[in-house]
Design a protein around this motif. Structure first.
Motif, PDB file in Angstrom:
ATOM      1  N   TYR A  45      34.614  32.495  52.157  1.00  0.00           N
ATOM      2  CA  TYR A  45      35.120  31.162  52.480  1.00  0.00           C
ATOM      3  C   TYR A  45      36.274  31.320  53.454  1.00  0.00           C
ATOM      4  CZ  TYR A  45      36.865  26.365  51.912  1.00  0.00           C
ATOM      5  OH  TYR A  45      37.275  25.064  52.149  1.00  0.00           O
ATOM      6  N   LEU A  46      35.989  31.044  54.726  1.00  0.00           N
ATOM      7  CA  LEU A  46      36.994  31.110  55.789  1.00  0.00           C
ATOM      8  C   LEU A  46      37.394  29.694  56.160  1.00  0.00           C
ATOM      9  CD1 LEU A  46      35.295  33.780  58.099  1.00  0.00           C
ATOM     10  CD2 LEU A  46      36.952  34.177  56.256  1.00  0.00           C
ATOM     11  N   ASN A  51      39.784  35.468  53.770  1.00  0.00           N
ATOM     12  CA  ASN A  51      38.668  35.054  52.940  1.00  0.00           C
ATOM     13  C   ASN A  51      39.171  34.607  51.576  1.00  0.00           C
ATOM     14  OD1 ASN A  51      36.067  34.738  51.758  1.00  0.00           O
ATOM     15  ND2 ASN A  51      36.224  36.809  50.918  1.00  0.00           N
ATOM     16  N   LEU A  52      38.817  33.399  51.180  1.00  0.00           N
ATOM     17  CA  LEU A  52      39.207  32.860  49.878  1.00  0.00           C
ATOM     18  C   LEU A  52      38.106  32.999  48.850  1.00  0.00           C
ATOM     19  CD1 LEU A  52      40.989  29.567  51.028  1.00  0.00           C
ATOM     20  CD2 LEU A  52      41.999  31.808  50.571  1.00  0.00           C
ATOM     21  N   GLY A  53      36.947  33.551  49.246  1.00  0.00           N
ATOM     22  CA  GLY A  53      35.809  33.671  48.342  1.00  0.00           C
ATOM     23  C   GLY A  53      35.880  34.899  47.460  1.00  0.00           C
ATOM     24  N   SER A  54      34.835  35.079  46.628  1.00  0.00           N
ATOM     25  CA  SER A  54      34.819  36.133  45.618  1.00  0.00           C
ATOM     26  C   SER A  54      34.707  37.540  46.213  1.00  0.00           C
ATOM     27  CB  SER A  54      33.659  35.899  44.644  1.00  0.00           C
ATOM     28  OG  SER A  54      32.416  35.941  45.320  1.00  0.00           O
ATOM     29  N   LEU A  55      34.307  37.662  47.478  1.00  0.00           N
ATOM     30  CA  LEU A  55      34.262  38.977  48.112  1.00  0.00           C
ATOM     31  C   LEU A  55      35.657  39.505  48.408  1.00  0.00           C
ATOM     32  CD1 LEU A  55      31.282  38.479  50.594  1.00  0.00           C
ATOM     33  CD2 LEU A  55      31.281  39.807  48.468  1.00  0.00           C
ATOM     34  N   GLY A  56      36.657  38.635  48.347  1.00  0.00           N
ATOM     35  CA  GLY A  56      38.047  39.041  48.470  1.00  0.00           C
ATOM     36  C   GLY A  56      38.426  39.569  49.843  1.00  0.00           C
ATOM     37  N   ALA A  57      39.467  40.383  49.873  1.00  0.00           N
ATOM     38  CA  ALA A  57      40.023  40.875  51.128  1.00  0.00           C
ATOM     39  C   ALA A  57      39.047  41.756  51.892  1.00  0.00           C
ATOM     40  CB  ALA A  57      41.318  41.635  50.859  1.00  0.00           C
TER      41      ALA A  57
END
Length: 268
Positions: free
Chosen positions: A47-48, A61-67
């Motif tokens: 989530y960008l 990135n704010l999603g679950s894949l993280g940094a």
């Protein structure tokens, strides 16, 4: 007998506090920054928001894949002249997007492609690209196209070295449009502004190398709120994202996986 309208029914397995009830009311009536909250509730991998400060070359990135899935601005930088955003209530006043000027701008993600099923969701403000094709999300194997080759600038997708596929829909020039591409075992779906506009029986893996490209099928326009999921979002979930963004105070109700037996707890 009840005579009237009901909307947004929610059942909780616990007693909400007064503060929680008040927060729900405030979110529903002001809708400020409600859109990103809705996206995050669906648990995206990527989530960008693309509204990073002008001194930050990283798109967080704010999603679950993280940094590990933080992206890098290439050529384009999030400066005042490179940022624009949809002025909808659900985004908040400080929201911004990234302008691709057709000269070779990209945001590098450098993640592996996502296998079927998948969803890619974003907002775009398209401008006519300088070439015969324009890629929105790209990898060495596949691409989601803002403008598909030999398709009158219609949206599409490509399996490189194999085939180009086009949808019977063109994103309007100069108008913010909510897009969702959904890859399923039965084909690829395209949604615009919350509604299904076309489908294609072909499928690809979701490209995750870059947003736009530095060379080749150059993108022209503004992109915001890019989110990807490792599952196919439902029609109602996509519609709700669109309605949340535009600040619709009377969205239709959507129910998925309705329980046969009412769960324990107080119904509000």
């Amino acid at each position: 007998w009840f005579n009237g309208s009901v909307d947004e029914v929610a059942v909780y397995p616990s007693v909400l506090t007064g503060a929680q009830v008040a927060a729900n009311y405030a979110t529903g009536t002001t809708n400020g920054v409600a859109y990103p909250a809705q996206v995050l509730a669906l648990q995206p991998g990527l989530y960008l928001r693309l509204d990073d400060s002008s001194t930050n070359a990283t798109a967080v990135n704010l999603g679950s894949l993280g940094a590990a899935a933080n992206a890098r601005y290439q050529v384009v930088q999030p400066s005042a002249t490179d940022l624009d955003s949809p002025a909808f209530p659900g985004f908040g006043s400080a929201n911004r997007g990234v302008v691709f000027d057709g000269t070779g701008n990209a945001v590098a993600i450098d993640h592996t492609n996502i296998p079927i099923p998948w969803t890619m969701n974003c907002w775009v403000n398209r401008q006519d690209a300088p070439g015969v094709s324009a890629v929105l999300l790209n990898s060495s194997r596949t691409g989601l196209k803002m403008e598909q080759y030999a398709a009158n600038r219609n949206l599409g997708f490509t399996a490189y070295g194999f085939a180009d596929y086009a949808f019977n829909y063109q994103a309007p020039v100069g108008t913010w449009t909510h897009l969702a591409f959904v890859g399923t075992p039965d084909g690829t779906l395209l949604y615009a502004n919350g509604s299904l506009v076309d489908s294609n029986a072909a499928t690809i893996t979701l490209p995750m190398t870059s947003l736009g490209v530095v060379n080749g099928d150059l993108l022209s326009g503004t992109v915001d709120e890019v989110a990807t999921f490792d599952r196919a979002l439902l029609d109602g979930q996509i519609k709700t994202l669109y309605l949340t963004a535009i600040g619709d105070q009377n969205p239709p109700g959507f129910a998925n996986d309705v329980p046969i037996v009412s769960p324990a707890g107080t119904v509000y």
